[in-house]
Design a protein around this motif. Structure first.
Motif, PDB file in Angstrom:
ATOM      1  N   ALA A 103       0.848  -1.206   0.000  1.00 52.85           N
ATOM      2  CA  ALA A 103       0.000   0.000   0.000  1.00 52.85           C
ATOM      3  C   ALA A 103       0.877   1.247   0.000  1.00 52.85           C
ATOM      4  O   ALA A 103       1.868   1.320   0.728  1.00 52.85           O
ATOM      5  CB  ALA A 103      -0.916   0.005   1.212  1.00 52.85           C
ATOM      6  N   ARG A 104       0.499   2.231  -0.805  1.00 53.68           N
ATOM      7  CA  ARG A 104       1.275   3.469  -0.880  1.00 53.68           C
ATOM      8  C   ARG A 104       0.757   4.542   0.069  1.00 53.68           C
ATOM      9  O   ARG A 104       1.412   5.553   0.292  1.00 53.68           O
ATOM     10  CB  ARG A 104       1.262   4.010  -2.319  1.00 53.68           C
ATOM     11  CG  ARG A 104       2.164   3.257  -3.262  1.00 53.68           C
ATOM     12  CD  ARG A 104       3.617   3.241  -2.814  1.00 53.68           C
ATOM     13  NE  ARG A 104       4.293   4.523  -2.988  1.00 53.68           N
ATOM     14  CZ  ARG A 104       5.453   4.849  -2.448  1.00 53.68           C
ATOM     15  NH1 ARG A 104       6.080   3.989  -1.665  1.00 53.68           N
ATOM     16  NH2 ARG A 104       6.001   6.027  -2.684  1.00 53.68           N
ATOM     17  N   ALA A 105      -0.432   4.341   0.638  1.00 49.73           N
ATOM     18  CA  ALA A 105      -0.976   5.269   1.630  1.00 49.73           C
ATOM     19  C   ALA A 105      -1.886   4.481   2.551  1.00 49.73           C
ATOM     20  O   ALA A 105      -2.415   3.426   2.181  1.00 49.73           O
ATOM     21  CB  ALA A 105      -1.734   6.406   0.957  1.00 49.73           C
ATOM     22  N   LEU A 106      -2.067   4.985   3.774  1.00 47.56           N
ATOM     23  CA  LEU A 106      -2.909   4.326   4.767  1.00 47.56           C
ATOM     24  C   LEU A 106      -4.055   5.248   5.148  1.00 47.56           C
ATOM     25  O   LEU A 106      -3.842   6.391   5.560  1.00 47.56           O
ATOM     26  CB  LEU A 106      -2.098   3.980   6.017  1.00 47.56           C
ATOM     27  CG  LEU A 106      -0.753   3.259   5.813  1.00 47.56           C
ATOM     28  CD1 LEU A 106      -0.116   2.954   7.160  1.00 47.56           C
ATOM     29  CD2 LEU A 106      -0.922   1.995   4.999  1.00 47.56           C
ATOM     30  N   ILE A 107      -5.276   4.756   4.992  1.00 47.65           N
ATOM     31  CA  ILE A 107      -6.458   5.469   5.473  1.00 47.65           C
ATOM     32  C   ILE A 107      -6.734   4.932   6.872  1.00 47.65           C
ATOM     33  O   ILE A 107      -7.106   3.765   7.036  1.00 47.65           O
ATOM     34  CB  ILE A 107      -7.664   5.224   4.538  1.00 47.65           C
ATOM     35  CG1 ILE A 107      -7.420   5.869   3.172  1.00 47.65           C
ATOM     36  CG2 ILE A 107      -8.943   5.759   5.158  1.00 47.65           C
ATOM     37  CD1 ILE A 107      -8.503   5.551   2.144  1.00 47.65           C
ATOM     38  N   HIS A 108      -6.534   5.779   7.883  1.00 45.23           N
ATOM     39  CA  HIS A 108      -6.682   5.340   9.273  1.00 45.23           C
ATOM     40  C   HIS A 108      -8.073   5.727   9.773  1.00 45.23           C
ATOM     41  O   HIS A 108      -8.358   6.901  10.007  1.00 45.23           O
ATOM     42  CB  HIS A 108      -5.605   5.994  10.144  1.00 45.23           C
ATOM     43  CG  HIS A 108      -5.589   5.488  11.553  1.00 45.23           C
ATOM     44  ND1 HIS A 108      -4.825   6.069  12.543  1.00 45.23           N
ATOM     45  CD2 HIS A 108      -6.251   4.458  12.155  1.00 45.23           C
ATOM     46  CE1 HIS A 108      -5.015   5.420  13.677  1.00 45.23           C
ATOM     47  NE2 HIS A 108      -5.873   4.444  13.457  1.00 45.23           N
ATOM     48  N   ILE A 219      -3.662   9.216   6.313  1.00 46.09           N
ATOM     49  CA  ILE A 219      -4.738  10.196   6.351  1.00 46.09           C
ATOM     50  C   ILE A 219      -5.733   9.741   7.421  1.00 46.09           C
ATOM     51  O   ILE A 219      -6.102   8.566   7.481  1.00 46.09           O
ATOM     52  CB  ILE A 219      -5.409  10.348   4.965  1.00 46.09           C
ATOM     53  CG1 ILE A 219      -6.554  11.342   5.019  1.00 46.09           C
ATOM     54  CG2 ILE A 219      -5.885   9.029   4.399  1.00 46.09           C
ATOM     55  CD1 ILE A 219      -7.112  11.683   3.655  1.00 46.09           C
ATOM     56  N   ILE A 220      -6.124  10.655   8.309  1.00 46.21           N
ATOM     57  CA  ILE A 220      -6.992  10.324   9.442  1.00 46.21           C
ATOM     58  C   ILE A 220      -8.453  10.513   9.048  1.00 46.21           C
ATOM     59  O   ILE A 220      -8.847  11.587   8.569  1.00 46.21           O
ATOM     60  CB  ILE A 220      -6.661  11.201  10.660  1.00 46.21           C
ATOM     61  CG1 ILE A 220      -5.200  10.995  11.090  1.00 46.21           C
ATOM     62  CG2 ILE A 220      -7.601  10.898  11.822  1.00 46.21           C
ATOM     63  CD1 ILE A 220      -4.705  12.030  12.073  1.00 46.21           C
ATOM     64  N   THR A 311      -8.689  12.872  -1.619  1.00 47.36           N
ATOM     65  CA  THR A 311      -7.614  13.480  -0.822  1.00 47.36           C
ATOM     66  C   THR A 311      -6.401  12.552  -0.771  1.00 47.36           C
ATOM     67  O   THR A 311      -5.257  12.997  -0.904  1.00 47.36           O
ATOM     68  CB  THR A 311      -8.109  13.784   0.601  1.00 47.36           C
ATOM     69  OG1 THR A 311      -9.205  14.699   0.540  1.00 47.36           O
ATOM     70  CG2 THR A 311      -6.994  14.405   1.448  1.00 47.36           C
ATOM     71  N   ALA A 312      -6.639  11.261  -0.588  1.00 47.16           N
ATOM     72  CA  ALA A 312      -5.533  10.302  -0.535  1.00 47.16           C
ATOM     73  C   ALA A 312      -4.736  10.309  -1.832  1.00 47.16           C
ATOM     74  O   ALA A 312      -3.497  10.307  -1.820  1.00 47.16           O
ATOM     75  CB  ALA A 312      -6.066   8.897  -0.252  1.00 47.16           C
ATOM     76  N   GLU A 315      -3.775  14.688  -2.737  1.00 45.98           N
ATOM     77  CA  GLU A 315      -3.039  15.482  -1.745  1.00 45.98           C
ATOM     78  C   GLU A 315      -1.999  14.681  -0.978  1.00 45.98           C
ATOM     79  O   GLU A 315      -0.961  15.226  -0.597  1.00 45.98           O
ATOM     80  CB  GLU A 315      -4.023  16.135  -0.769  1.00 45.98           C
ATOM     81  CG  GLU A 315      -4.993  17.105  -1.428  1.00 45.98           C
ATOM     82  CD  GLU A 315      -5.901  17.795  -0.433  1.00 45.98           C
ATOM     83  OE1 GLU A 315      -5.472  18.010   0.729  1.00 45.98           O
ATOM     84  OE2 GLU A 315      -7.059  18.098  -0.786  1.00 45.98           O
ATOM     85  N   ILE A 316      -2.279  13.410  -0.733  1.00 45.83           N
ATOM     86  CA  ILE A 316      -1.335  12.586   0.028  1.00 45.83           C
ATOM     87  C   ILE A 316      -0.319  11.915  -0.897  1.00 45.83           C
ATOM     88  O   ILE A 316       0.884  11.920  -0.635  1.00 45.83           O
ATOM     89  CB  ILE A 316      -2.077  11.522   0.858  1.00 45.83           C
ATOM     90  CG1 ILE A 316      -3.114  12.168   1.794  1.00 45.83           C
ATOM     91  CG2 ILE A 316      -1.091  10.673   1.651  1.00 45.83           C
ATOM     92  CD1 ILE A 316      -2.524  13.125   2.801  1.00 45.83           C
ATOM     93  N   LEU A 317      -0.801  11.361  -2.004  1.00 47.78           N
ATOM     94  CA  LEU A 317       0.090  10.670  -2.946  1.00 47.78           C
ATOM     95  C   LEU A 317       0.520  11.549  -4.115  1.00 47.78           C
ATOM     96  O   LEU A 317       1.314  11.133  -4.955  1.00 47.78           O
ATOM     97  CB  LEU A 317      -0.589   9.403  -3.472  1.00 47.78           C
ATOM     98  CG  LEU A 317      -0.819   8.321  -2.409  1.00 47.78           C
ATOM     99  CD1 LEU A 317      -1.591   7.145  -2.985  1.00 47.78           C
ATOM    100  CD2 LEU A 317       0.506   7.853  -1.826  1.00 47.78           C
ATOM    101  N   HIS A 318      -0.016  12.758  -4.199  1.00 49.48           N
ATOM    102  CA  HIS A 318       0.422  13.763  -5.187  1.00 49.48           C
ATOM    103  C   HIS A 318       0.370  13.226  -6.623  1.00 49.48           C
ATOM    104  O   HIS A 318       1.355  13.277  -7.359  1.00 49.48           O
ATOM    105  CB  HIS A 318       1.838  14.251  -4.855  1.00 49.48           C
ATOM    106  CG  HIS A 318       1.991  14.724  -3.443  1.00 49.48           C
ATOM    107  ND1 HIS A 318       1.361  15.855  -2.968  1.00 49.48           N
ATOM    108  CD2 HIS A 318       2.677  14.216  -2.389  1.00 49.48           C
ATOM    109  CE1 HIS A 318       1.654  16.027  -1.681  1.00 49.48           C
ATOM    110  NE2 HIS A 318       2.454  15.036  -1.311  1.00 49.48           N
TER     111      HIS A 318
END
Length: 396
Positions: A103-108, A219-220, A311-312, A315-318
């Motif tokens: 995974a390249r980003a985590l949605i918490h 991302i929270i 957003t993930a 904004e997070i992974l650009h």
């Protein structure tokens, strides 16, 4: 395809979020570890499709286009619930952490109502402080990666120092199985000194925390916003943390089901819905829809599910969305399909990078690119922008 993990304690609404974002059927129940094996399904990031601007009808090969909104697929992974001490084997332990590897980003997902304790067990709403749940995910992932590195750290550092090897390359190779890339290591290394043989445990952990900010950004998500206890907790979370999105996964699921039943018109991410036929709704259904309208849509502007995915990705992974075409005059492929593909590429990508995203052979045979909107040749090093339509010319 981008992979994004949906993480958090048991019973915070992870599977409901996953289901509402992917229209999947992950099991949902009110007890710990309902999700034993990681589920994977497709969610969609949205973008304004150029079809409206160009006054054409597009033919997406993947995803879809509705009313000028393009839906581009990404993969969501719904992993087993995490509890403090997972890196030591508690709960489902390292199985959870291994599911995060690519995974390249985590949605918490956090229970904003405060109705689940630190182990993920149901408790009295408002009795648990959701702010206590934010940092433990970051700590568990850091300690998981530390456990991978710690075993071979002395040997790796002796090798780097004695053979004058590139530290970043050695560490990236060691952590490749955890989904860490060379660029992630290079960014984290900037805050450290290069006396690697002098690093203590706290130095390694500080390095890994910075590394994971790039390799696994978080991302929270403050879920269950329709509950009375949530509003104050969300305010406190947003005061303390930069990126907090309020969500109601159950409300999104209810609206989606109402659409399927032909009761309402609604598009994920909107701040309203339209009742198609009031006579078809029972009093109970009217009450439920009114509750969602008053306590979620009017209060927060949306259920937050689509906003989370967007957003993930943006904004997070650009990432940006680019539309490759073969015929720059008709904005189509060889078969005449208009705007057939919408590709996610990292910000800062150029036409040559795009060519490799399409196919390795096209990248290797790249000669030049054409901006289809302007019908003009562009430099192979020109930075691509959101919604560019690009024709790649290659000799293969």
């Amino acid at each position: 395809m981008l992979q994004i993990a949906v993480t958090g304690k048991p019973n915070v609404g992870k599977s409901s979020f996953f289901n509402s974002a992917t229209l999947s059927e992950a099991e949902v129940a009110n007890y710990p570890f309902t999700t034993i094996d990681a589920n994977a399904a497709i969610a969609y990031v949205t973008a304004d499709c150029p079809c409206k601007e160009l006054k054409v009808t597009c033919n997406p090969r993947t995803g879809k286009c509705e009313n000028g909104v393009r839906y581009i697929p990404v993969e969501l992974i719904d992993v087993a619930g995490l509890v403090p001490g997972a890196h030591e084997g508690k709960g489902l332990g390292n199985k959870f952490l291994d599911d995060l590897s690519q995974a390249r980003a985590l949605i918490h997902i956090i229970d904003a109502s405060g109705a689940t304790d630190e182990e993920g067990n149901p408790c009295e709403p408002g009795s648990h402080d959701p702010l206590d749940d934010v940092n433990f995910l970051k700590n568990e992932v850091t300690m998981w990666v530390y456990s991978i590195l710690e075993r071979n750290w002395p040997r790796l550092i002796r090798k780097v120092m004695s053979e004058h090897l590139n530290f970043a390359k050695v560490i990236a190779d060691q952590l490749s199985g955890a989904g860490v890339f060379l660029d992630d290591v290079i960014e984290a290394e900037r805050i450290m000194d290069d006396q690697y043989d002098k690093w203590e445990k706290e130095d390694i952990l500080r390095f890994l925390e910075k590394l994971l900010e790039h390799a696994k950004p978080i991302i929270i998500i403050a879920n269950k916003i329709d509950t009375p206890q949530a509003e104050e907790n969300i305010r406190r979370l947003q005061e303390k943390y930069e990126k907090v999105i309020p969500t109601s996964a159950e409300s999104e699921l209810a609206l989606i089901n109402a659409v399927k039943a032909g009761l309402i018109k609604y598009q994920s991410g909107e701040d309203h819905f339209e009742i198609i036929d009031d006579d078809k709704l029972s009093d109970k259904q009217k009450m439920a829809l009114n509750y969602i309208d008053e306590n979620v849509l009017k209060k927060y502007g949306s259920t937050g599910i689509q906003e989370t995915i967007n957003t993930a990705v943006y904004e997070i992974l650009h990432q940006i969305v680019v539309y490759p075409v073969e015929d720059e005059h008709k904005f189509s492929d060889q078969k005449g399909n208009i705007l057939p593909d919408a590709l996610l590429v990292p910000q800062g990508s150029n036409p040559r990078d795009l060519a490799y995203c399409i196919h390795t052979d096209i990248g290797e045979g790249f000669t030049h690119a054409i901006d289809a909107r302007k019908n003009m040749r562009i430099s192979s090093e020109q930075e691509l922008k959101q919604s560019d339509i690009i024709s790649i010319i290659a000799n293969k």
